[in-house]
Design a protein around this motif. Structure first.
Motif, PDB file in Angstrom:
ATOM      1  N   MET A   1       0.848  -1.184   0.000  1.00  0.00           N
ATOM      2  CA  MET A   1       0.000   0.000   0.000  1.00  0.00           C
ATOM      3  C   MET A   1       0.888   1.239   0.000  1.00  0.00           C
ATOM      4  O   MET A   1       1.913   1.280   0.658  1.00  0.00           O
ATOM      5  CB  MET A   1      -0.910   0.002   1.228  1.00  0.00           C
ATOM      6  N   ILE A   2       0.457   2.246  -0.743  1.00  0.00           N
ATOM      7  CA  ILE A   2       1.171   3.527  -0.830  1.00  0.00           C
ATOM      8  C   ILE A   2       0.287   4.597  -0.205  1.00  0.00           C
ATOM      9  O   ILE A   2      -0.904   4.690  -0.513  1.00  0.00           O
ATOM     10  CB  ILE A   2       1.466   3.888  -2.292  1.00  0.00           C
ATOM     11  N   THR A   3       0.874   5.405   0.649  1.00  0.00           N
ATOM     12  CA  THR A   3       0.167   6.522   1.280  1.00  0.00           C
ATOM     13  C   THR A   3       0.903   7.812   0.928  1.00  0.00           C
ATOM     14  O   THR A   3       2.132   7.876   1.014  1.00  0.00           O
ATOM     15  CB  THR A   3       0.117   6.352   2.808  1.00  0.00           C
ATOM     16  N   ILE A   4       0.135   8.830   0.553  1.00  0.00           N
ATOM     17  CA  ILE A   4       0.713  10.129   0.206  1.00  0.00           C
ATOM     18  C   ILE A   4      -0.039  11.218   0.959  1.00  0.00           C
ATOM     19  O   ILE A   4      -1.268  11.223   1.010  1.00  0.00           O
ATOM     20  CB  ILE A   4       0.614  10.397  -1.310  1.00  0.00           C
ATOM     21  N   ASP A  33     -11.092   5.253 -10.071  1.00  0.00           N
ATOM     22  CA  ASP A  33      -9.699   4.804 -10.068  1.00  0.00           C
ATOM     23  C   ASP A  33      -9.549   3.502  -9.284  1.00  0.00           C
ATOM     24  O   ASP A  33      -9.651   3.490  -8.048  1.00  0.00           O
ATOM     25  CB  ASP A  33      -8.786   5.887  -9.480  1.00  0.00           C
ATOM     26  N   ARG A  34      -9.310   2.423 -10.020  1.00  0.00           N
ATOM     27  CA  ARG A  34      -9.113   1.124  -9.375  1.00  0.00           C
ATOM     28  C   ARG A  34      -7.876   1.182  -8.483  1.00  0.00           C
ATOM     29  O   ARG A  34      -6.882   1.797  -8.833  1.00  0.00           O
ATOM     30  CB  ARG A  34      -8.940   0.049 -10.432  1.00  0.00           C
ATOM     31  N   GLY A  35      -7.993   0.557  -7.347  1.00  0.00           N
ATOM     32  CA  GLY A  35      -6.876   0.531  -6.414  1.00  0.00           C
ATOM     33  C   GLY A  35      -6.864   1.697  -5.452  1.00  0.00           C
ATOM     34  O   GLY A  35      -5.964   1.800  -4.620  1.00  0.00           O
ATOM     35  N   CYS A  36      -7.861   2.600  -5.550  1.00  0.00           N
ATOM     36  CA  CYS A  36      -7.954   3.724  -4.621  1.00  0.00           C
ATOM     37  C   CYS A  36      -8.547   3.209  -3.308  1.00  0.00           C
ATOM     38  O   CYS A  36      -9.665   2.711  -3.261  1.00  0.00           O
ATOM     39  CB  CYS A  36      -8.836   4.823  -5.196  1.00  0.00           C
ATOM     40  N   ILE A  37      -7.791   3.347  -2.251  1.00  0.00           N
ATOM     41  CA  ILE A  37      -8.244   2.947  -0.923  1.00  0.00           C
ATOM     42  C   ILE A  37      -8.837   4.153  -0.195  1.00  0.00           C
ATOM     43  O   ILE A  37      -9.867   4.059   0.453  1.00  0.00           O
ATOM     44  CB  ILE A  37      -7.081   2.328  -0.119  1.00  0.00           C
ATOM     45  N   GLN A  56      -4.443   7.000  -0.436  1.00  0.00           N
ATOM     46  CA  GLN A  56      -3.857   5.678  -0.290  1.00  0.00           C
ATOM     47  C   GLN A  56      -4.202   4.854  -1.517  1.00  0.00           C
ATOM     48  O   GLN A  56      -5.356   4.864  -1.978  1.00  0.00           O
ATOM     49  CB  GLN A  56      -4.373   4.974   0.958  1.00  0.00           C
ATOM     50  N   TRP A  57      -3.213   4.128  -2.005  1.00  0.00           N
ATOM     51  CA  TRP A  57      -3.347   3.320  -3.209  1.00  0.00           C
ATOM     52  C   TRP A  57      -2.883   1.903  -2.931  1.00  0.00           C
ATOM     53  O   TRP A  57      -1.943   1.688  -2.165  1.00  0.00           O
ATOM     54  CB  TRP A  57      -2.536   3.935  -4.354  1.00  0.00           C
ATOM     55  N   ARG A  58      -3.512   0.960  -3.574  1.00  0.00           N
ATOM     56  CA  ARG A  58      -3.172  -0.448  -3.397  1.00  0.00           C
ATOM     57  C   ARG A  58      -1.719  -0.711  -3.778  1.00  0.00           C
ATOM     58  O   ARG A  58      -0.998  -1.433  -3.092  1.00  0.00           O
ATOM     59  CB  ARG A  58      -4.105  -1.316  -4.243  1.00  0.00           C
ATOM     60  N   ASP A  59      -1.270  -0.086  -4.890  1.00  0.00           N
ATOM     61  CA  ASP A  59       0.088  -0.312  -5.367  1.00  0.00           C
ATOM     62  C   ASP A  59       0.493   0.823  -6.308  1.00  0.00           C
ATOM     63  O   ASP A  59      -0.301   1.716  -6.600  1.00  0.00           O
ATOM     64  CB  ASP A  59       0.202  -1.675  -6.057  1.00  0.00           C
ATOM     65  N   LEU A  60       1.725   0.764  -6.796  1.00  0.00           N
ATOM     66  CA  LEU A  60       2.245   1.810  -7.666  1.00  0.00           C
ATOM     67  C   LEU A  60       1.495   1.870  -8.990  1.00  0.00           C
ATOM     68  O   LEU A  60       1.270   2.958  -9.531  1.00  0.00           O
ATOM     69  CB  LEU A  60       3.745   1.601  -7.905  1.00  0.00           C
ATOM     70  N   ASP A  61       1.084   0.728  -9.520  1.00  0.00           N
ATOM     71  CA  ASP A  61       0.313   0.731 -10.768  1.00  0.00           C
ATOM     72  C   ASP A  61      -0.989   1.513 -10.607  1.00  0.00           C
ATOM     73  O   ASP A  61      -1.388   2.264 -11.512  1.00  0.00           O
ATOM     74  CB  ASP A  61       0.013  -0.692 -11.233  1.00  0.00           C
ATOM     75  N   SER A  62      -1.658   1.350  -9.473  1.00  0.00           N
ATOM     76  CA  SER A  62      -2.907   2.083  -9.218  1.00  0.00           C
ATOM     77  C   SER A  62      -2.651   3.582  -9.173  1.00  0.00           C
ATOM     78  O   SER A  62      -3.405   4.373  -9.762  1.00  0.00           O
ATOM     79  CB  SER A  62      -3.526   1.634  -7.893  1.00  0.00           C
ATOM     80  N   THR A 103       3.348  23.516  -3.266  1.00  0.00           N
ATOM     81  CA  THR A 103       2.887  22.149  -3.048  1.00  0.00           C
ATOM     82  C   THR A 103       4.036  21.334  -2.464  1.00  0.00           C
ATOM     83  O   THR A 103       5.207  21.636  -2.692  1.00  0.00           O
ATOM     84  CB  THR A 103       2.442  21.485  -4.371  1.00  0.00           C
ATOM     85  N   ASN A 104       3.663  20.310  -1.732  1.00  0.00           N
ATOM     86  CA  ASN A 104       4.663  19.389  -1.191  1.00  0.00           C
ATOM     87  C   ASN A 104       4.013  18.014  -1.045  1.00  0.00           C
ATOM     88  O   ASN A 104       3.003  17.880  -0.362  1.00  0.00           O
ATOM     89  CB  ASN A 104       5.179  19.876   0.171  1.00  0.00           C
ATOM     90  N   ALA A 105       4.572  17.038  -1.709  1.00  0.00           N
ATOM     91  CA  ALA A 105       4.049  15.676  -1.648  1.00  0.00           C
ATOM     92  C   ALA A 105       5.068  14.788  -0.923  1.00  0.00           C
ATOM     93  O   ALA A 105       6.254  14.828  -1.240  1.00  0.00           O
ATOM     94  CB  ALA A 105       3.790  15.138  -3.039  1.00  0.00           C
ATOM     95  N   VAL A 106       4.564  14.016   0.021  1.00  0.00           N
ATOM     96  CA  VAL A 106       5.419  13.079   0.756  1.00  0.00           C
ATOM     97  C   VAL A 106       4.778  11.708   0.663  1.00  0.00           C
ATOM     98  O   VAL A 106       3.604  11.544   1.017  1.00  0.00           O
ATOM     99  CB  VAL A 106       5.601  13.495   2.229  1.00  0.00           C
ATOM    100  N   ARG A 107       5.534  10.756   0.178  1.00  0.00           N
ATOM    101  CA  ARG A 107       5.038   9.382   0.007  1.00  0.00           C
ATOM    102  C   ARG A 107       5.513   8.511   1.165  1.00  0.00           C
ATOM    103  O   ARG A 107       6.653   8.608   1.613  1.00  0.00           O
ATOM    104  CB  ARG A 107       5.556   8.801  -1.310  1.00  0.00           C
ATOM    105  N   TYR A 108       4.609   7.656   1.600  1.00  0.00           N
ATOM    106  CA  TYR A 108       4.907   6.728   2.693  1.00  0.00           C
ATOM    107  C   TYR A 108       4.558   5.314   2.239  1.00  0.00           C
ATOM    108  O   TYR A 108       3.573   5.101   1.548  1.00  0.00           O
ATOM    109  CB  TYR A 108       4.064   7.046   3.933  1.00  0.00           C
ATOM    110  N   ASP A 109       5.373   4.367   2.619  1.00  0.00           N
ATOM    111  CA  ASP A 109       5.075   2.948   2.408  1.00  0.00           C
ATOM    112  C   ASP A 109       4.717   2.340   3.749  1.00  0.00           C
ATOM    113  O   ASP A 109       5.321   2.669   4.778  1.00  0.00           O
ATOM    114  CB  ASP A 109       6.288   2.213   1.802  1.00  0.00           C
TER     115      ASP A 109
END
Length: 112
Positions: A1-4, A33-37, A56-62, A103-109
């Motif tokens: 899962m990816i969280t931003i 959007d498939r994979g959108c949590i 939050q996304w299921r994976d990078l492809d999503s 803007t500022n984007a921070v990605r979390y795994d």
């Protein structure tokens, strides 16, 4: 899962335009959007110009599919930005980013 967490400061006078766009994109992302949590935009109580997107996304492809949809809807990113190709300012549509002063984007795994 990816969280931003994506922090945005809206340009003065564009608060309502941005709020309408945010509500529309929350609905679209959640349903199209498939994979959108999770895809929720919050406005700071003390400042209507300060927003944060919790996504939050299921994976990078999503996530990549979501960004591709944004590019189809809003146009291409700014390939002249002086950032690496993976930086959000090189991936998100230039027309969308034009709404913001910063803007500022921070990605979390997730820890698994």
């Amino acid at each position: 899962m990816i969280t931003i967490f994506f922090h945005m400061t809206v340009k003065p006078g564009r608060e309502e335009e941005c709020a309408a766009l945010a509500k529309d994109q929350m609905a679209r992302s959640r349903t199209q959007d498939r994979g959108c949590i999770n895809y929720t935009i919050y406005r700071q109580c003390e400042s209507s110009r300060e927003l944060v997107l919790f996504e939050q996304w299921r994976d990078l492809d999503s996530l990549n599919t979501h960004i591709a949809r944004l590019q189809r809807e809003f146009g291409p990113p700014d390939d002249q930005e002086p950032y690496p190709e993976t930086h959000h300012r090189r991936r998100l549509p230039k027309a969308f980013l034009a709404l913001f002063e910063k803007t500022n984007a921070v990605r979390y795994d997730a820890l698994e």
